[in-house]
Each structure stands twice: as structure tokens, then as C-alpha cells.
Design a protein around this motif. Structure first.
Motif, PDB file in Angstrom:
ATOM      1  N   ILE A 112       0.856  -1.192   0.000  1.00 51.87           N
ATOM      2  CA  ILE A 112       0.000   0.000   0.000  1.00 51.87           C
ATOM      3  C   ILE A 112       0.887   1.235   0.000  1.00 51.87           C
ATOM      4  O   ILE A 112       1.628   1.489   0.961  1.00 51.87           O
ATOM      5  CB  ILE A 112      -0.929  -0.005   1.237  1.00 51.87           C
ATOM      6  N   HIS A 113       0.830   2.003  -1.063  1.00 53.35           N
ATOM      7  CA  HIS A 113       1.700   3.175  -1.213  1.00 53.35           C
ATOM      8  C   HIS A 113       1.172   4.366  -0.419  1.00 53.35           C
ATOM      9  O   HIS A 113       0.097   4.309   0.202  1.00 53.35           O
ATOM     10  CB  HIS A 113       1.834   3.542  -2.693  1.00 53.35           C
ATOM     11  N   GLY A 114       1.904   5.466  -0.474  1.00 54.57           N
ATOM     12  CA  GLY A 114       1.551   6.658   0.274  1.00 54.57           C
ATOM     13  C   GLY A 114       0.984   7.771  -0.593  1.00 54.57           C
ATOM     14  O   GLY A 114       0.555   7.565  -1.740  1.00 54.57           O
ATOM     15  N   PHE A 115       1.034   8.970  -0.054  1.00 57.94           N
ATOM     16  CA  PHE A 115       0.439  10.163  -0.658  1.00 57.94           C
ATOM     17  C   PHE A 115       1.098  10.497  -1.995  1.00 57.94           C
ATOM     18  O   PHE A 115       2.318  10.517  -2.124  1.00 57.94           O
ATOM     19  CB  PHE A 115       0.609  11.323   0.323  1.00 57.94           C
ATOM     20  N   LEU A 141      -4.239   3.703  -4.772  1.00 58.03           N
ATOM     21  CA  LEU A 141      -5.215   4.377  -3.918  1.00 58.03           C
ATOM     22  C   LEU A 141      -5.833   5.554  -4.668  1.00 58.03           C
ATOM     23  O   LEU A 141      -5.157   6.534  -4.976  1.00 58.03           O
ATOM     24  CB  LEU A 141      -4.548   4.853  -2.622  1.00 58.03           C
ATOM     25  N   GLU A 142      -7.087   5.443  -4.968  1.00 59.70           N
ATOM     26  CA  GLU A 142      -7.838   6.488  -5.666  1.00 59.70           C
ATOM     27  C   GLU A 142      -9.112   6.800  -4.878  1.00 59.70           C
ATOM     28  O   GLU A 142      -9.680   5.896  -4.262  1.00 59.70           O
ATOM     29  CB  GLU A 142      -8.210   6.026  -7.079  1.00 59.70           C
ATOM     30  N   PRO A 143      -9.593   8.053  -4.918  1.00 61.07           N
ATOM     31  CA  PRO A 143      -9.024   9.234  -5.567  1.00 61.07           C
ATOM     32  C   PRO A 143      -7.775   9.726  -4.843  1.00 61.07           C
ATOM     33  O   PRO A 143      -7.661   9.602  -3.621  1.00 61.07           O
ATOM     34  CB  PRO A 143     -10.159  10.262  -5.487  1.00 61.07           C
ATOM     35  N   VAL A 144      -6.867  10.283  -5.608  1.00 62.10           N
ATOM     36  CA  VAL A 144      -5.547  10.650  -5.088  1.00 62.10           C
ATOM     37  C   VAL A 144      -5.657  11.591  -3.897  1.00 62.10           C
ATOM     38  O   VAL A 144      -4.919  11.435  -2.910  1.00 62.10           O
ATOM     39  CB  VAL A 144      -4.710  11.301  -6.211  1.00 62.10           C
ATOM     40  N   THR A 154     -10.552  -0.704  -1.495  1.00 60.37           N
ATOM     41  CA  THR A 154      -9.442  -1.125  -2.345  1.00 60.37           C
ATOM     42  C   THR A 154      -8.539  -2.098  -1.599  1.00 60.37           C
ATOM     43  O   THR A 154      -8.109  -3.125  -2.142  1.00 60.37           O
ATOM     44  CB  THR A 154      -8.634   0.101  -2.804  1.00 60.37           C
ATOM     45  N   ILE A 155      -8.262  -1.778  -0.335  1.00 60.57           N
ATOM     46  CA  ILE A 155      -7.421  -2.658   0.482  1.00 60.57           C
ATOM     47  C   ILE A 155      -8.138  -3.972   0.760  1.00 60.57           C
ATOM     48  O   ILE A 155      -7.532  -5.057   0.696  1.00 60.57           O
ATOM     49  CB  ILE A 155      -7.030  -1.940   1.788  1.00 60.57           C
TER      50      ILE A 155
END
Length: 294
Positions: A112-115, A141-144, A154-155
Motif C-alpha cells: 500500500i503506497h503513500g500520498f 489508492l484512488e481518488p488521489v 481497495t485494500i
């Protein structure tokens, strides 16, 4: 969306560089070179400001801050790794390592990525996991700029996919805001469905820089903010699931140092590492992936 925006930013930078060189190249080679240096090094100047703020704000933190020399070395490393991530991997290589879901009874991974990132942030990890034939899903991860709560589904979908392929609860590996998204998922989920949650530079208690955030998720990362207070109050997450929290004393985004730790977690110091650099440090990656064998 992140890939598309960052592609246009890279193309815009190249266009400005070509136009500047074409205009000044024959008129004044010195000005042409100076302009190219400014364009090339502007990100490093911005990063330098972040490290100065990190050093100054960290003076009042209960955990020891990095030395000025450590911050300087971290700035050099961050200045080198950030363009590779934001100007190459994320804009152009975001599907270079597709999700891998072999039907094998070996623990898998959800990344899981970040901002303002996308799944390509994890490309070195994904190559290693694929070489080891480990199941993995790297989410986008959307919306940004939306609320962190909107990433929960999503997760959830990623955890379901990896679990169905392996028959085992996956390891969650999260960078920065991604760790908060995992905790948001955990509020209404059964913690037994994941093996462990690893966070790298996650602002568990917010970050000083978030006071300048104007997006929904940026505001949620403010120190002492309502969203963070609510997520702490609604779930006793560290008791539900084992947490390993990597934090740095020279993190140029998540500071002061102690905000990236959690009470009761396995808190590990990434000594002298910058925010993005932390996720590209080979020893840290080896230690994190070794948790798959626990």
C-alpha cells in the motif's frame, strides 16, 4: 491518475529544458547551463528545506534527532532516489510489475503506497517477490486527494485476492499514508485476516508538514487532528494485529521522529534515512520480507 499527471509534469520539464537551451544556447552558453542546473536541482533545493525543518522541529521531540551530518547524507540520498520514483517509475513503469497470484500455500503480500504515489513505488519489492514466486497485490489508492477512508474497499479487495490465492492471511506492507489507510481498514475488519502490518514512515500521530495540507487526506494527517484522534479511539489496532513500524530520525516528510511510532508496536529505527529512501533501502527490505517466514 498519478501516472498521467506525473508524465505530463516530466514532459513539461523536458519542454522547458529544450526551449531554454534552444533560446540561450547560441546567445549565452553560461546562462543556458545555469538554467539547466536550476531546472535539474530545484527538487533538491525543495528537499533541503524539508530536511532543515525536520532538523529544527525534531529538537523538541522525546526521541533523539539525527545529527546535521546524517541529515545532509539523507538529503543527498533522497535527492537521488526521488527523481527515479516520481519521474520514471511512477509515470512510466506503473504496470511494469503486474500483480502476481500463484496458487501456492505460501504467505503473500499486499503493498500500500503513500500520498501522491502509485503501485510503481514498490517496483523493486515486486521484482523480488515475483522472483521468489510470492503472491502479491500492489494497490492504487484512488481518488488521489480523497479521504483516507475511501481507500478501505481497495485494500479489502486486495486482501481477499491474496488470501484466496494462498489460503493464508497476507502481510501488509505500507509506506507513509498507506499505513493510515491500513489502519482505517482495520477499524471495521477482523484483524486475524492479516498476518502483520508493516509501516515505513507512516505518520501514525500525524506530521508537522500536514499543517500545510489542503486536500482531504492531507488534512487528515495533521498532528492532533480530528481524524487521527478518531482512528485511535475507534480501534485498538496494535492489539488486534502485530505492527512493525519503521521510523527515521531524518524523515523529511514525517516528523518529528516519534510520530511514526505506535505504542506497543515493534518500532524499528531506520537511522539517517529519508522518507522515500527508507523504502529503497536493501537491508530494510530484507528485514521486512523476512517477516513472511514468521
Amino acid at each position: 491518475m498519478v501516472a498521467r499527471v506525473q508524465r505530463w509534469l516530466v514532459f513539461g520539464w523536458l519542454l522547458v529544458a529544450v526551449a531554454w537551451t534552444a533560446w540561450w544556447g547560441s546567445r549565452s552558453p553560461a546562462i543556458a547551463i545555469a538554467g539547466l542546473l536550476v531546472l535539474t536541482c530545484s527538487h533538491a533545493a525543495f528537499l533541503a528545506l524539508e530536511f532543515v525543518l525536520c532538523f529544527r522541529v525534531g529538537a523538541s521531540d522525546p526521541l533523539p534527532r539525527a545529527s546535521a551530518w546524517q541529515c545532509f547524507k539523507a538529503w543527498l540520498a533522497e535527492s537521488a532516489v526521488a527523481p527515479r520514483v516520481f519521474c520514471w517509475h511512477q509515470p512510466f513503469r506503473w504496470h511494469a510489475q503486474p500483480d502476481h497470484l500463484p496458487n501456492a500455500p505460501r504467505r503473500g503480500v499486499v503493498l500500500i503506497h503513500g500520498f501522491v504515489c502509485n503501485r510503481a513505488f514498490w517496483n523493486p519489492w515486486l521484482r523480488e517477490l515475483r522472483a521468489a514466486d510470492r503472491a502479491f497485490v500492489a494497490v492504487d489508492l484512488e481518488p488521489v486527494f480523497g479521504s483516507i477512508d475511501r481507500y478501505v474497499q481497495t485494500i479489502e479487495a486486495a486482501i481477499v485476492r491474496v488470501t484466496e490465492a494462498t489460503g493464508q492471511p497476507p502481510l501488509l506492507i505500507c509506506h507513509s499514508m498507506g499505513g493510515l489507510a491500513a489502519r482505517a481498514w482495520l477499524r471495521d475488519a477482523d484483524g486475524a485476516r492479516v498476518h502483520r502490518i508493516v509501516t515505513l514512515g507512516t505518520p501514525h500521530r500525524g506530521t508537522w508538514l500536514a499543517r500545510f495540507g489542503r486536500t482531504a487526506n492531507g488534512r487528515q494527517m495533521r498532528m492532533g487532528g480530528e481524524w487521527l484522534q478518531r482512528i485511535d479511539g475507534e480501534s485498538d489496532s496494535v492489539r488486534q494485529v502485530p505492527f512493525t513500524c519503521w521510523y527515521s530520525n531524518s524523515d523529511n516528510i514525517v516528523f518529528p521522529t516519534s510520530v511514526a511510532t505506535l505504542p506497543g508496536a515493534d518500532n524499528r529505527l531506520a537511522d539517517g534515512r529519508g522518507h522515500v529512501e527508507m523504502a529503497f533501502d536493501d537491508p530494510i527490505r530484507r528485514e521486512v520480507l523476512a517477516l513472511l517466514e514468521d
